[in-house]
Design an enzyme around this catalytic site. Structure first.
Site, mmCIF file in Angstrom:
data_model
loop_
_atom_site.group_PDB
_atom_site.id
_atom_site.type_symbol
_atom_site.label_atom_id
_atom_site.label_comp_id
_atom_site.label_asym_id
_atom_site.label_seq_id
_atom_site.Cartn_x
_atom_site.Cartn_y
_atom_site.Cartn_z
ATOM 1 N N GLY A 275 49.446 42.007 37.325
ATOM 2 C CA GLY A 275 48.119 41.016 36.655
ATOM 3 C C GLY A 275 48.732 39.451 37.326
ATOM 4 O O GLY A 275 49.962 39.044 36.815
ATOM 5 N N GLY A 277 46.308 35.336 37.001
ATOM 6 C CA GLY A 277 45.506 34.109 36.705
ATOM 7 C C GLY A 277 46.360 33.195 37.569
ATOM 8 O O GLY A 277 47.062 33.049 38.278
ATOM 9 N N LYS A 297 55.591 37.143 31.280
ATOM 10 C CA LYS A 297 54.612 36.750 31.164
ATOM 11 C C LYS A 297 55.245 35.752 31.822
ATOM 12 O O LYS A 297 56.161 34.779 31.047
ATOM 13 C CB LYS A 297 54.263 36.668 30.077
ATOM 14 C CG LYS A 297 52.798 35.483 30.161
ATOM 15 C CD LYS A 297 52.608 35.373 29.144
ATOM 16 C CE LYS A 297 51.146 36.249 28.427
ATOM 17 N NZ LYS A 297 49.792 36.492 27.548
ATOM 18 N N ASP A 392 41.564 35.157 18.057
ATOM 19 C CA ASP A 392 41.173 35.433 19.467
ATOM 20 C C ASP A 392 40.916 37.025 19.395
ATOM 21 O O ASP A 392 41.085 37.754 20.250
ATOM 22 C CB ASP A 392 41.976 35.175 21.071
ATOM 23 C CG ASP A 392 40.209 35.053 21.596
ATOM 24 O OD1 ASP A 392 39.529 34.972 21.729
ATOM 25 O OD2 ASP A 392 41.351 35.180 22.878
#
Length: 546
Positions: A275, A277, A297, A392
Site C-alpha cells: 500500500g 499514500g 512501513k 482512532d
C-alpha cells in the site's frame, strides 16, 4: 479513476483496470506527469464501459485524494479561498501544457464561470464529464462540500471549447444565527404564552431570540474554524506531496524511489508493495537474518522532516511496543535511514480490514459481530492498561487476519492497527496540541471534536460506532452523540433521517450502542471490562429470545 475503483471495488479490480491500459502502479506514482490525451480518453472509455458514464462525475473525491494533491499545488498556492483557486486555473493549465487553456469570465463568492479550449476533439463528452468532476472537487480542497457544475451550450460543435458554470456554498454566520434566533423565540415564546401574562411573552420571546442567535453564532464560528483547519491541512499535505515528488525526480525516479529487491537498513529485502499514500508506503519484506516475512512501513524523507509526521510514527512505535497483545499488531523495531526516511517493522498480516469486509458482504448479524467485538475489546483493554488511548478506533483499523497456511474456513483473528495518533501518557508531544481535531469524523468522540482531554472512554465511543456499523452496514453519522438505531418510541435520542432503515437492530444491542456512544463520557461504559460484560449479556439475551 484508479483510486475510485480501488476505494469502491478493491485493489484487484483497480489493478485489472490499469492492466487493460497496459499500465502499472509506477506510472501513476507521479500525478504531475503529463498524460497523452489519447491515453486519458482510452482510460475514460474503459472506466465508462465498466461503471457507466454517470460514474465519471462521482470520482470527485478521488480527484483530491492525498495521492493526487501534488497536481493541485499551483492552484492552492496563494489562493485564499475557492474563488481565488478557480481564478488560478487560467495560469495553471496554460503553464502546464499547450493542449488546453482555461479562461475565467466571472468569479466571486460561491460562483465561477469560465471556458476551456482544447486542441483535441471530444465527440463523446467523456472528457467533459471528467472535467466536471475536477471542477466540483475544488471546494473540497478548502474543507467545503463539492460544487455543483453545469455545462452551458458549447461554442463549437467539435467539443474543443467547453463552458462551465460552477456554484458552491460558502460558510456563513447569517443562516445559523437566524435559525438560532427563530428557534429561541419559538421555544421560549410558546412556553411563556402558557405560563406568563401576555405582557411578559414579548420580553421572554425576545430573550429567547437573543440566546438562540448567540448559540447560532457560536455554532457558525466553530464550523468556520473547522473549515479553515481542514483547508490548512490540505495545503500542508499538498506541499508535502509536491516535495516528495520533487525528491523522487531528483533521485532519477518519476515515482517511488524504493523498489522490489531494495535492502533497507541492511536487514530487510523489499519483496512487494502492499500500500501507499502521500506520506509513505507499506511493503512486504524479508528479514535477511532468518527469512522472517515482515511488514515495513516507510515514511518518506520529505515528510519525515516534518515534526508532526515524525511524531506520529514514533508514537506508533512507542504505543505498539508497550501494548503487546495477541489482538494488537506486533512491532519488531523502528529507526531511520541515512536519507532521513523513518521506518517501522511490524508483523506481516494476511486478510482484509473490517471495513473491506463490511463493504463486500454487508452488515453482520449479532452472532457474527460478537467475536469481532470481544477481541477488539480485549485488545483495547490491554492498550488502556499500558496507559494508551488509541483515539482512532474504526473498521479500517481493525484487521481480520487469517493464517495463510490454514484452511479457508478457519476463524479470523482481529488485529488492532494504526496507533499514529494514540495518546501515550508519558510521551505527549505537540501532536496532541495541534489545532486540528484528531481522529475520524463519526468515530471520534465529542471530547475529541472539541479538543478536550481524552481517556479510555474515548475508545469506548469508537467501539460503539464500530458496532453500529457492523450491525447496520452504514457508517455512523458525523454529528456528535449516538445515532438512532431503533423505533422512535424506543430510542433515547431523536429520530434521524436514516432511522427507518435501522429498526432491525435488536433492542439489547441498540442499548449497548446508545450507551457506548453517549455524548457525555461519564454516561458511557467506564472501561472495556464493563463493555465486554454488556456484550456477553446481550448475546445471551438474544439467544434466549430467538
Amino acid at each position: 479513476m484508479y483510486l475510485h475503483l480501488q476505494a469502491t471495488e478493491g485493489s484487484e479490480v483497480a489493478d485489472a483496470f490499469l492492466l487493460g491500459l497496459r499500465l502499472d502502479r509506477e506510472f501513476l506514482a507521479d500525478e504531475t506527469r503529463l498524460v497523452p490525451f489519447a491515453l486519458w480518453h482510452a482510460a475514460l472509455v474503459r472506466f465508462a464501459a465498466r461503471c457507466g458514464r454517470d460514474a465519471i462525475p462521482n470520482t470527485v473525491r478521488a480527484v483530491v485524494h492525498p495521492e493526487n494533491l501534488g497536481v493541485w499545488t499551483p492552484v492552492l498556492r496563494g489562493a485564499t479561498g475557492v474563488a481565488d483557486a478557480f481564478r488560478q486555473l487560467d495560469r495553471f493549465a496554460g503553464d502546464q501544457a499547450w493542449t488546453e487553456r482555461w479562461t475565467t469570465s466571472d468569479a466571486g463568492p460561491g460562483r465561477w464561470r469560465g471556458s476551456l479550449q482544447t486542441s483535441a476533439d471530444e465527440p463523446d463528452g467523456l472528457c467533459a464529464l471528467a472535467r466536471k468532476a475536477e471542477l466540483s472537487a475544488v471546494p473540497i480542497l478548502f474543507g467545503l462540500s463539492p460544487a455543483q457544475v453545469r455545462m452551458t451550450a458549447p461554442a463549437r460543435a467539435d467539443g474543443r471549447e467547453l463552458e462551465f458554470e460552477v456554484t458552491w456554498r460558502e460558510p456563513s454566520t447569517r443562516r445559523p444565527v437566524l435559525a438560532g434566533a427563530i428557534t429561541g423565540v419559538g421555544a421560549l415564546g410558546v412556553g411563556a404564552a402558557w405560563m406568563s401574562p401576555a405582557s411578559s411573552v414579548a420580553l421572554v420571546a425576545g430573550a429567547g431570540g437573543l440566546v438562540g442567535a448567540l448559540s447560532g453564532f457560536l455554532v457558525a464560528r466553530e464550523l468556520a474554524r473547522r473549515i479553515d483547519s481542514a483547508a490548512q491541512l490540505t495545503r500542508i499535505r499538498a506541499l508535502e506531496r509536491a516535495a516528495m515528488l520533487r525528491e523522487a525526480q531528483a533521485n532519477g525516479s518519476a515515482g517511488f524511489v524504493l523498489q522490489s529487491g531494495s535492502i533497507i537498513a541492511g536487514q530487510f529485502r523489499l519483496t512487494e508493495q502492499l500500500g501507499g499514500g502521500a506520506n509513505g508506503t507499506i511493503w512486504e519484506a524479508e528479514r535477511l537474518s532468518d527469512g522472517t516475512v515482515v511488514a515495513l512501513k516507510l515514511l518518506r524523507a520529505a515528510v519525515a522532516h516534518d515534526g508532526l509526521a515524525a511524531d506520529r510514527l514514533r508514537r506508533e512505535a512507542a504505543a505498539l511496543g508497550l501494548a503487546w497483545h495477541p489482538n494488537v499488531v506486533e512491532v519488531y523495531e523502528d529507526g531511520h535511514l541515512p536519507d532521513g526516511t523513518s521506518y517501522l517493522v511490524m508483523e506481516r498480516l494476511y486478510g482484509h480490514s473490517l471495513e473491506q469486509h463490511l463493504r463486500r458482504h454487508g452488515p453482520l448479524t449479532p452472532e457474527e459481530a460478537l467475536p469481532i467485538m470481544l477481541e477488539t475489546v480485549d485488545a483495547l483493554a490491554a492498550v488502556h492498561a499500558a496507559g494508551i488511548v488509541h483515539r482512532d478506533v474504526k473498521p479500517s483499523n481493525l484487521f481480520l487476519a487469517r493464517d495463510p497456511d490454514g484452511p479457508a474456513d478457519a476463524p479470523v483473528r482481529v488485529k488492532l492497527l494504526d496507533f499514529g495518533i494514540a495518546r501515550v501518557e508519558w510521551a505527549e508531544t505537540r501532536l496532541t496540541n495541534a489545532e486540528t481535531a484528531l481522529g475520524t469524523p463519526g468515530y471520534r468522540s465529542p471530547e475529541q471534536e472539541q479538543g478536550f482531554e481524552v481517556d479510555a472512554r474515548t475508545d469506548i465511543y469508537g467501539l460503539g460506532a464500530v458496532l453500529y456499523e457492523c450491525l447496520t452496514g452504514k457508517p455512523p453519522p458525523l454529528t456528535g452523540g449516538p445515532p438512532v438505531v431503533g423505533p422512535p418510541e424506543e430510542a433515547a435520542f431523536p429520530a434521524s433521517g436514516v432511522q427507518p432503515a435501522l429498526r432491525a437492530v435488536p433492542s439489547e444491542w441498540r442499548a449497548i450502542i446508545e450507551r457506548a456512544m453517549a455524548h457525555e463520557a461519564r454516561n458511557r461504559y467506564p472501561d472495556c471490562k464493563a463493555l465486554r460484560e454488556a456484550l456477553l449479556a446481550a448475546a445471551a439475551a438474544h439467544r434466549a429470545s430467538a
